[in-house]
Design an enzyme around this catalytic site. Structure first.
Site, PDB file in Angstrom:
ATOM      1  N   LYS A 270       8.393   8.955  -7.977  1.00 15.56           N
ATOM      2  CA  LYS A 270       8.664   7.508  -7.992  1.00 15.56           C
ATOM      3  C   LYS A 270       9.963   7.334  -8.767  1.00 15.56           C
ATOM      4  CE  LYS A 270       7.541   2.993  -7.796  1.00 15.56           C
ATOM      5  NZ  LYS A 270       7.145   2.199  -6.613  1.00 15.56           N
TER       6      LYS A 270
ATOM      7  N   GLY B 143       0.787  -1.234   0.000  1.00 17.83           N
ATOM      8  CA  GLY B 143       0.000   0.000   0.000  1.00 17.83           C
ATOM      9  C   GLY B 143       0.819   1.283   0.000  1.00 17.83           C
TER      10      GLY B 143
HETATM   11  N1  LIG Z   1      -6.543  -0.099   1.782  1.00 16.57           N
HETATM   12  C1  LIG Z   1      -6.691  -0.835   0.683  1.00 16.57           C
HETATM   13  N2  LIG Z   1      -7.900  -1.328   0.346  1.00 16.57           N
HETATM   14  C2  LIG Z   1      -8.046  -2.071  -0.781  1.00 16.57           C
HETATM   15  N3  LIG Z   1      -7.051  -2.378  -1.619  1.00 16.57           N
HETATM   16  C3  LIG Z   1      -5.839  -1.919  -1.347  1.00 16.57           C
HETATM   17  C4  LIG Z   1      -5.586  -1.120  -0.187  1.00 16.57           C
HETATM   18  N4  LIG Z   1      -4.279  -0.794  -0.177  1.00 16.57           N
HETATM   19  C5  LIG Z   1      -3.753  -1.328  -1.267  1.00 16.57           C
HETATM   20  N5  LIG Z   1      -4.668  -2.003  -1.977  1.00 16.57           N
HETATM   21  C6  LIG Z   1      -4.422  -2.720  -3.232  1.00 16.57           C
HETATM   22  O1  LIG Z   1      -3.310  -3.577  -3.022  1.00 16.57           O
HETATM   23  C7  LIG Z   1      -2.414  -3.511  -4.131  1.00 16.57           C
HETATM   24  C8  LIG Z   1      -1.060  -3.006  -3.642  1.00 16.57           C
HETATM   25  O2  LIG Z   1      -1.192  -1.649  -3.194  1.00 16.57           O
HETATM   26  P1  LIG Z   1      -0.135  -0.571  -3.609  1.00 16.57           P
HETATM   27  O3  LIG Z   1       0.072  -0.592  -5.091  1.00 16.57           O
HETATM   28  O4  LIG Z   1      -0.504   0.718  -3.000  1.00 16.57           O
HETATM   29  O5  LIG Z   1       1.155  -1.210  -2.886  1.00 16.57           O
HETATM   30  P2  LIG Z   1       2.694  -0.821  -3.034  1.00 16.57           P
HETATM   31  O6  LIG Z   1       3.327  -1.088  -1.721  1.00 16.57           O
HETATM   32  O7  LIG Z   1       2.790   0.545  -3.581  1.00 16.57           O
HETATM   33  O8  LIG Z   1       3.203  -1.875  -4.102  1.00 16.57           O
HETATM   34  P3  LIG Z   1       4.581  -1.819  -4.968  1.00 16.57           P
HETATM   35  O9  LIG Z   1       5.606  -2.525  -4.134  1.00 16.57           O
HETATM   36  O10 LIG Z   1       4.222  -2.577  -6.213  1.00 16.57           O
HETATM   37  O11 LIG Z   1       4.915  -0.388  -5.226  1.00 16.57           O
HETATM   38  C9  LIG Z   1      -3.068  -2.603  -5.162  1.00 16.57           C
HETATM   39  O12 LIG Z   1      -3.795  -3.390  -6.074  1.00 16.57           O
HETATM   40  C10 LIG Z   1      -4.001  -1.759  -4.343  1.00 16.57           C
HETATM   41  O13 LIG Z   1      -5.103  -1.307  -5.084  1.00 16.57           O
HETATM   42 MG   LIG Z   2       3.683   1.198  -5.283  1.00 21.29          MG
END
Ligand SMILES: Nc1ncnc2c1ncn2[C@@H]1O[C@H](COP(=O)(O)OP(=O)(O)OP(=O)(O)O)[C@@H](O)[C@H]1O
Ligand SMILES: [Mg+2]
Length: 231
Positions: free
Chosen positions: A40, A17
């Site tokens: 990013k 997330g």
């Molecule tokens: N609070 C939430 N409720 C529902 N879905 C979520 C939530 N947080 C994240 N997601 C979903 O989980 C997935 C991962 O979230 P996100 O892309 O924000 O993670 P990240 O840590 O940025 O990943 P990466 O390492 O790929 O950058 C996405 O598909 C996102 O839509």
């Molecule tokens: Mg991400």
């Protein structure tokens, strides 16, 4: 040095997330009148647009939260096609990720925004190349770090390991609990376990399914506001 501040957003793992939390930080800062922009620096897992330029969903989401005011490469200077660890994706693409490239893009954005929300890739110790890691790059700048904890089984260990590693080298400004669906059993007890053990303040809880402004509202409490030095 100009008057721009940067906050580095890391996470307990990939997919926990960071992008959602970074977008929420940008939106809430802007709701408070602080012109914030997402950054990013390195993205793996990119697709080619109609012109053949590699673009990444995280950078697109951060750009949208920031008002889509910057050209794509300003937000994401290093875009790699394969959805794998960045240093491996870079090697396969025949490039080396250089800190100087990231620094130049960051410095350019910093001339235009008082606040940059910088999203890492994966977690704290992810390598950038065979010599340095994201942690090394962030440590060199001494940016404060925000840890996004993806609330799922195993997150207590991942959060404490991450916090300990971050604090050896950089300030830990706070953490955000991001409730991943399906909601884990004993979420409240897990939250309590993190609250008593993590050595930094909780900035907010992003609920399962909360995105856009709903996620931004989760950051509207006192901690982020205090960090921004807003009255
Ligand atoms: N609070 C939430 N409720 C529902 N879905 C979520 C939530 N947080 C994240 N997601 C979903 O989980 C997935 C991962 O979230 P996100 O892309 O924000 O993670 P990240 O840590 O940025 O990943 P990466 O390492 O790929 O950058 C996405 O598909 C996102 O839509
Ligand atoms: Mg991400």
């Amino acid at each position: 040095m100009n008057g721009s501040r940067s906050l580095f957003v890391t996470g307990t793992d990939t997919g926990v997330g960071k992008t959602r939390a970074a977008g929420a930080l940008i939106r809430q800062a802007r709701n408070w009148g602080v012109s914030a922009c997402g950054f990013k620096p390195v993205a793996s897992g990119c697709e080619r647009d109609a012109e053949g330029v590699l673009r990444n969903d995280d950078a697109i989401a951060l750009s949208r939260a920031s008002g889509d005011a910057e050209p794509y490469p300003a937000i994401n200077p290093v875009a790699l096609e394969a959805a794998i660890a960045p240093h491996i994706a870079a090697r396969e693409a025949g490039v080396r990720i250089e800190a100087a490239t990231l620094d130049a893009a960051h410095a350019s954005l910093a001339t235009r925004y008082p606040l940059l929300i910088v999203e890492g890739a994966g977690g704290w110790q992810v390598p950038l190349n065979d010599d340095i890691s994201f942690a090394d790059w962030v440590t060199a700048h001494q940016w404060p770090v925000l840890l996004v904890v993806g609330m799922r089984l195993g997150c207590i260990n991942h959060a404490l390991l991450s916090a300990e590693a971050i604090l050896r080298r950089a300030p830990l400004a706070g953490w955000i609990a991001n409730v991943l669906p399906p909601e884990q059993p004993r979420l409240a007890e897990t939250m309590d376990s993190l609250l008593t053990r993590l050595p930094a303040p909780l900035w907010g809880v992003i609920g399962a399914g909360a995105e856009g402004e709903a996620a931004a509202t989760a950051l509207a409490g006192p901690e982020f506001r205090r960090w921004l030095a807003l009255p």
